[in-house]
Scaffold this motif. Structure first.
Motif, mmCIF file in Angstrom:
data_model
loop_
_atom_site.group_PDB
_atom_site.id
_atom_site.type_symbol
_atom_site.label_atom_id
_atom_site.label_comp_id
_atom_site.label_asym_id
_atom_site.label_seq_id
_atom_site.Cartn_x
_atom_site.Cartn_y
_atom_site.Cartn_z
ATOM 1 N N TYR A 195 -19.713 -33.191 73.729
ATOM 2 C CA TYR A 195 -18.743 -33.357 72.653
ATOM 3 C C TYR A 195 -18.563 -34.817 72.282
ATOM 4 C CZ TYR A 195 -16.995 -28.559 72.737
ATOM 5 O OH TYR A 195 -16.875 -27.200 72.629
ATOM 6 N N GLY A 196 -18.457 -35.065 70.988
ATOM 7 C CA GLY A 196 -17.975 -36.355 70.544
ATOM 8 C C GLY A 196 -16.464 -36.385 70.744
ATOM 9 N N MET A 197 -15.946 -37.511 71.242
ATOM 10 C CA MET A 197 -14.518 -37.626 71.525
ATOM 11 C C MET A 197 -13.937 -38.802 70.766
ATOM 12 S SD MET A 197 -14.044 -35.089 73.543
ATOM 13 C CE MET A 197 -12.337 -35.423 73.999
ATOM 14 N N GLY A 198 -12.794 -38.574 70.160
ATOM 15 C CA GLY A 198 -12.177 -39.624 69.373
ATOM 16 C C GLY A 198 -10.693 -39.755 69.642
ATOM 17 N N TRP A 199 -10.167 -40.895 69.285
ATOM 18 C CA TRP A 199 -8.722 -41.152 69.326
ATOM 19 C C TRP A 199 -8.249 -41.429 67.902
ATOM 20 C CZ3 TRP A 199 -5.511 -40.494 73.375
ATOM 21 C CH2 TRP A 199 -6.057 -40.460 74.659
ATOM 22 N N PHE A 200 -7.125 -40.822 67.577
ATOM 23 C CA PHE A 200 -6.469 -41.024 66.302
ATOM 24 C C PHE A 200 -5.003 -41.330 66.581
ATOM 25 C CE2 PHE A 200 -9.406 -39.469 62.928
ATOM 26 C CZ PHE A 200 -10.468 -39.132 63.740
ATOM 27 N N ARG A 201 -4.304 -41.812 65.570
ATOM 28 C CA ARG A 201 -2.867 -42.053 65.730
ATOM 29 C C ARG A 201 -2.140 -41.722 64.443
ATOM 30 N NH1 ARG A 201 -3.032 -48.668 66.297
ATOM 31 N NH2 ARG A 201 -3.510 -49.143 64.100
ATOM 32 N N GLN A 202 -0.867 -41.415 64.604
ATOM 33 C CA GLN A 202 -0.050 -41.061 63.452
ATOM 34 C C GLN A 202 1.333 -41.675 63.610
ATOM 35 O OE1 GLN A 202 0.113 -36.859 62.637
ATOM 36 N NE2 GLN A 202 0.747 -37.193 60.531
ATOM 37 N N ALA A 203 1.661 -42.562 62.684
ATOM 38 C CA ALA A 203 2.980 -43.180 62.658
ATOM 39 C C ALA A 203 3.898 -42.333 61.776
ATOM 40 C CB ALA A 203 2.875 -44.598 62.125
ATOM 41 N N PRO A 204 5.214 -42.458 61.952
ATOM 42 C CA PRO A 204 6.144 -41.663 61.143
ATOM 43 C C PRO A 204 5.919 -41.868 59.649
ATOM 44 C CG PRO A 204 7.308 -42.689 62.958
ATOM 45 C CD PRO A 204 5.915 -43.261 62.966
ATOM 46 N N GLY A 205 5.819 -40.777 58.921
ATOM 47 C CA GLY A 205 5.649 -40.843 57.484
ATOM 48 C C GLY A 205 4.248 -41.191 57.019
ATOM 49 N N LYS A 206 3.311 -41.290 57.959
ATOM 50 C CA LYS A 206 1.941 -41.638 57.594
ATOM 51 C C LYS A 206 0.976 -40.546 58.021
ATOM 52 C CE LYS A 206 2.501 -46.659 57.646
ATOM 53 N NZ LYS A 206 1.932 -47.948 58.141
ATOM 54 N N GLU A 207 -0.215 -40.594 57.456
ATOM 55 C CA GLU A 207 -1.238 -39.639 57.836
ATOM 56 C C GLU A 207 -1.886 -40.050 59.158
ATOM 57 O OE1 GLU A 207 -2.642 -38.150 53.368
ATOM 58 O OE2 GLU A 207 -4.038 -39.227 54.668
ATOM 59 N N ARG A 208 -2.482 -39.069 59.809
ATOM 60 C CA ARG A 208 -3.232 -39.359 61.024
ATOM 61 C C ARG A 208 -4.430 -40.230 60.667
ATOM 62 N NH1 ARG A 208 -4.147 -34.545 65.271
ATOM 63 N NH2 ARG A 208 -1.948 -34.355 64.661
ATOM 64 N N GLU A 209 -4.618 -41.312 61.436
ATOM 65 C CA GLU A 209 -5.697 -42.244 61.126
ATOM 66 C C GLU A 209 -6.611 -42.455 62.319
ATOM 67 O OE1 GLU A 209 -4.144 -46.094 60.095
ATOM 68 O OE2 GLU A 209 -3.479 -46.514 62.135
ATOM 69 N N PHE A 210 -7.841 -42.731 61.998
ATOM 70 C CA PHE A 210 -8.879 -42.975 62.995
ATOM 71 C C PHE A 210 -8.593 -44.250 63.779
ATOM 72 C CE2 PHE A 210 -12.973 -43.316 64.874
ATOM 73 C CZ PHE A 210 -13.417 -44.617 64.689
ATOM 74 N N VAL A 211 -8.845 -44.180 65.089
ATOM 75 C CA VAL A 211 -8.724 -45.346 65.958
ATOM 76 C C VAL A 211 -10.082 -45.687 66.588
ATOM 77 C CG1 VAL A 211 -7.667 -46.285 68.046
ATOM 78 C CG2 VAL A 211 -6.292 -44.900 66.472
ATOM 79 N N ALA A 212 -10.686 -44.716 67.262
ATOM 80 C CA ALA A 212 -11.943 -44.981 67.973
ATOM 81 C C ALA A 212 -12.670 -43.667 68.228
ATOM 82 C CB ALA A 212 -11.678 -45.693 69.302
ATOM 83 N N VAL A 213 -13.984 -43.770 68.353
ATOM 84 C CA VAL A 213 -14.816 -42.612 68.669
ATOM 85 C C VAL A 213 -15.908 -43.014 69.641
ATOM 86 C CG1 VAL A 213 -16.355 -42.965 66.685
ATOM 87 C CG2 VAL A 213 -16.175 -40.690 67.714
ATOM 88 N N LEU A 214 -16.266 -42.070 70.497
ATOM 89 C CA LEU A 214 -17.386 -42.251 71.402
ATOM 90 C C LEU A 214 -18.208 -40.969 71.325
ATOM 91 C CD1 LEU A 214 -17.224 -43.610 75.047
ATOM 92 C CD2 LEU A 214 -18.996 -42.098 74.220
ATOM 93 N N ARG A 215 -19.442 -41.106 70.859
ATOM 94 C CA ARG A 215 -20.286 -39.925 70.719
ATOM 95 C C ARG A 215 -21.663 -40.200 71.278
ATOM 96 N NH1 ARG A 215 -23.285 -40.713 65.952
ATOM 97 N NH2 ARG A 215 -22.408 -42.210 64.493
ATOM 98 N N TRP A 216 -22.356 -39.115 71.561
ATOM 99 C CA TRP A 216 -23.692 -39.203 72.165
ATOM 100 C C TRP A 216 -24.615 -40.014 71.288
ATOM 101 C CZ3 TRP A 216 -28.710 -38.083 71.163
ATOM 102 C CH2 TRP A 216 -29.571 -38.016 72.270
ATOM 103 N N PRO A 217 -25.445 -40.873 71.840
ATOM 104 C CA PRO A 217 -25.654 -41.147 73.261
ATOM 105 C C PRO A 217 -24.945 -42.411 73.746
ATOM 106 C CG PRO A 217 -27.492 -42.019 72.030
ATOM 107 C CD PRO A 217 -26.491 -41.494 71.017
ATOM 108 N N GLY A 218 -23.689 -42.543 73.425
ATOM 109 C CA GLY A 218 -22.947 -43.711 73.878
ATOM 110 C C GLY A 218 -22.518 -44.601 72.737
#
Length: 123
Positions: free
Chosen positions: A32-55
């Protein structure tokens, strides 16, 4: 089916550090590709970081050089090391997993999500 549980959030001062963890259950975690996102109050969820094959890793410009994503396939866990924290990093942080995440920057590319963990950075 994959289940994800985030932990490690909390309160930090500006300039401090936190490490988030995302524990996965289910088969084939390493594929699986794994990612981190974040969401502040009143804002949309936004991309932070991803780690996918092969590194391959990718980061949002706002966190590049400060955050590091990593994974331990044996523990079925993905991490987000956050250094030099800023008040604008305050948000609920979510980890996501997907079999075909593409660039990893889009919310819709992920099949599974955790419940989120709150990160609050005080100035």
């Amino acid at each position: 089916q994959m289940q994800l549980v985030e932990s490690g959030g909390g309160l930090a001062q500006a300039g401090g550090s936190l490490r988030l963890s995302c524990a996965a259950s289910g088969p084939s975690f390493s594929s699986y590709g794994m990612g981190w996102f974040r969401q502040a109050p009143g804002k949309e969820r936004e991309f932070v970081a991803v780690l996918r094959w092969p590194g391959f890793t990718d980061y949002a410009d706002s966190v590049k050089g400060r955050f590091t994503i990593s994974r331990d396939n044996a523990k079925k866990t993905v991490y987000l090391q956050m250094n030099s924290l800023k008040p604008e990093d305050t948000a609920v942080y979510y980890c996501g997993g997907g079999r075909a995440v593409g660039t990893g920057r889009l919310v819709v590319a992920y099949d599974y999500w955790g419940q989120g963990t709150q990160v609050t950075v005080s100035s």
